[in-house]
Design a protein around this motif. Structure first.
Motif, short mmCIF file in Angstrom:
data_model
loop_
_atom_site.label_atom_id
_atom_site.label_comp_id
_atom_site.label_asym_id
_atom_site.label_seq_id
_atom_site.Cartn_x
_atom_site.Cartn_y
_atom_site.Cartn_z
N ASN A 95 -9.30 2.02 -7.36
CA ASN A 95 -10.15 3.18 -7.10
C ASN A 95 -9.35 4.48 -7.17
OD1 ASN A 95 -12.33 1.48 -6.80
ND2 ASN A 95 -12.23 1.46 -4.57
N SER A 96 -8.18 4.50 -6.56
CA SER A 96 -7.34 5.70 -6.57
C SER A 96 -6.85 6.00 -7.98
CB SER A 96 -6.14 5.52 -5.64
OG SER A 96 -6.57 5.38 -4.31
N SER A 97 -6.47 4.97 -8.70
CA SER A 97 -5.99 5.14 -10.07
C SER A 97 -7.12 5.66 -10.97
CB SER A 97 -5.43 3.83 -10.59
OG SER A 97 -4.91 3.99 -11.87
N THR A 148 0.81 4.11 -2.88
CA THR A 148 0.56 5.51 -2.51
C THR A 148 1.67 6.41 -3.04
OG1 THR A 148 -0.69 4.86 -0.56
CG2 THR A 148 0.20 7.10 -0.57
N GLU A 157 -9.65 7.46 -10.08
CA GLU A 157 -9.87 8.87 -9.74
C GLU A 157 -8.84 9.77 -10.39
OE1 GLU A 157 -9.95 9.27 -5.47
OE2 GLU A 157 -11.65 7.91 -5.29
N GLN A 208 0.84 -1.21 0.00
CA GLN A 208 0.00 0.00 0.00
C GLN A 208 0.87 1.26 0.00
OE1 GLN A 208 -3.58 0.20 -0.17
NE2 GLN A 208 -2.81 2.21 -0.78
N ARG A 210 -8.26 -0.80 -3.65
CA ARG A 210 -7.97 0.61 -3.33
C ARG A 210 -7.08 1.24 -4.41
NH1 ARG A 210 -7.69 -1.30 1.94
NH2 ARG A 210 -5.44 -1.34 1.97
N SER A 258 -0.38 6.82 -12.48
CA SER A 258 -1.71 6.25 -12.26
C SER A 258 -2.03 5.10 -13.21
CB SER A 258 -2.77 7.35 -12.42
OG SER A 258 -2.74 7.89 -13.72
N LEU A 317 1.32 6.78 -6.86
CA LEU A 317 0.21 7.67 -7.21
C LEU A 317 0.55 9.12 -6.87
CD1 LEU A 317 -2.74 5.41 -6.04
CD2 LEU A 317 -2.18 6.01 -8.40
N ASP A 318 1.20 9.33 -5.73
CA ASP A 318 1.60 10.69 -5.33
C ASP A 318 2.57 11.32 -6.34
OD1 ASP A 318 0.00 10.55 -3.09
OD2 ASP A 318 1.66 10.26 -1.67
#
Length: 118
Positions: free
Chosen positions: A68-70, A35, A72, A31, A65, A43, A38-39
């Motif tokens: 979902n984050s990707s 993170t 977004e 995770q 997760r 993505s 993505l930061d």
């Protein structure tokens, strides 16, 4: 057994090779890596699961997760080359389609390069 995570940039896709066991004890490590990616604006992720020997529900939630984050961020997440046991967990959980699972990293990257229909 521990978990190892290696990343490799391939064009605009980052291949995340996950090896070992992904469970409650090791999921935070993956995770954190996701993170961080993505930061940094990455993505478009392909997870190479060819060396992942075990994945429990905690591990599955990390992939969900990530998706979902990707999503977004306008990216995509694909899974590639899961071993039989991991593939079975994805099938039973109903996530094999949601997480777009492919037989190889190359196929997952090629699918990522195909323009999505609107």
């Amino acid at each position: 057994m521990s978990l190892t995570v290696h990343t490799e940039q391939r064009g605009d896709v980052v291949v995340v090779a996950v090896a070992g066991e992904l469970d409650m004890a090791t999921a935070p490590q993956l995770q954190d890596e996701i993170t961080d990616l993505l930061d940094r604006g990455n993505s478009r992720l392909v997870f190479d699961l060819s060396e992942l020997t075990f994945c429990d529900s905690t591990g599955l939630s990390v992939f969900v997760r990530a998706k979902n984050s990707s999503d977004e961020a306008g990216g995509v997440v694909r899974l590639a080359a899961p071993q039989r046991g991991v593939l079975r967990i994805l099938e039973v959980s109903g996530l094999v389609e949601v997480l777009q699972t492919h037989p190889s990293v190359e196929q997952a990257i090629a699918a990522d390069q195909t323009p999505a229909s609107s």
